[in-house]
Scaffold this active site. Structure first.
Site: not given
Ligand code: DON
Length: 313
Positions: A69, A72, A197, A249, A267
């Site tokens: 992530s 991103k 992605y 998050y 992760v």
């Protein structure tokens, strides 16, 4: 030039890291992407770059890990450079969700059914569709080139085993993406968007490469090593705002209070953090808490931020 603080970091970092390593025992290595389960659960490494050529490392800094992530943040920046603010924010919102990173709850609850922000999975899948390029291969190539430029390292590449592992098991991301297609957020072929992605999630770095990427954000889009402006300052401002509100998050509030730095986790156990105008930081600690953030990595950043008074608040 070495400041007094820099000299203290040099002296204290190894013992601070070893103190934090104990917190790896409170976490678990991610296994929903089967290939990630091979990572060493007790590993912890950190690299801190000071905006020039100065770097301090401690612990398992040679351990390669996939960005997951963390990527991103940078695909968001590339999409902003490709499509501008209006193009991006037509497809993705600006608000934290308070839900898990792969939740689909709010996609149906809230009109108009666009993802809440670009750092949750649904938002990042939407952002992947905004990257300019004729096909998935060209989009992926542009992303990799951009990441290599930010890291100042043309050798950065993919971990193919992790890419294949996620592609084969990503039932939840597939359902998110098809939902986005149904909501009119994705206009392209869903599997092609997912390929872009999964590929950028599987780009592999070490702590030093991550710290170099982080310091471009710490210096408002300028690579302090070369002096080149790589990203417009306004877009870095947007990315840093999302890192504060959504980067960790549904633990972003606690992280803002305890650490107080723009950061983004993945992760694989990576965390990118920055001290504005001062340092780019790359951390890896594959053991994660229930929110998907590195237990020992968060503890180490909290210790350093408290000790050196780094909170931006
Ligand atoms: O889409 C996924 O589930 C992963 N490729 C990335 C998720 C992730 O890193 C969430 N971070 N804590």
């Amino acid at each position: 030039m070495a400041t007094e603080e820099w000299n203290r970091i040099v002296t204290e970092l190894p013992s601070r890291l070893e103190d934090s390593r104990a917190y790896t025992a409170q976490g678990r290595v991610a296994a929903y992407i089967p290939e990630l389960a091979h990572a060493p659960g007790n590993a912890l490494g950190i690299a801190i770059m000071n905006g020039a050529s100065g770097i301090i490392t401690a612990g398992d800094v040679a351990l390669p890990f996939t960005l997951q992530s963390i990527s991103k943040v940078f695909t968001l920046l590339l999409a902003l450079m490709d499509k501008g603010e209006s193009g991006v924010f037509a497809k993705v919102g600006m608000e934290p969700t308070g839900d898990n990173f792969n939740s689909m709850l709010k996609l149906e609850l809230v009109d108009p059914g666009i993802p809440f922000n670009p750092l949750i999975n649904a938002g990042a899948i939407a952002v992947s569709s905004l990257i300019a390029g004729a096909d998935p291969a060209e989009k992926s190539e542009r992303i990799l080139t951009f990441f290599r430029q930010l890291a100042g390292d043309p050798t950065i590449g993919y971990n193919d085993a992790v890419y294949r592992s996620e592609t084969a098991t990503a039932h939840r991301n597939r359902s998110l993406a098809y939902f986005l297609k149904a909501n009119g957020v994705l206009e392209e072929d869903v599997e092609e968007v997912l390929e872009v992605y999964f590929k950028h999630c599987s780009i592999e770095v070490n702590c030093t490469q991550l710290a170099r990427m982080a310091q471009v954000l710490a210096f408002d889009g300028t690579d302090p090593v070369t002096g080149r402006q790589l990203i417009p300052r306004r877009y870095v401002q947007i990315a840093k705002s999302f890192m504060i509100t959504c980067g960790m998050y549904n633990e972003s509030g606690a992280f803002a209070i305890r650490v107080g730095l723009p950061a983004k986790s993945g992760v694989s156990g990576g965390i990118l953090a920055l001290v504005p105008g001062k340092y780019g930081i790359g951390v890896v600690g594959p053991a994660l808490n229930a929110k998907g953030n590195s237990t020992a990595g968060v503890h180490l950043l909290e210790t350093l931020s408290t000790e050196f008074d780094w909170s931006i608040f």
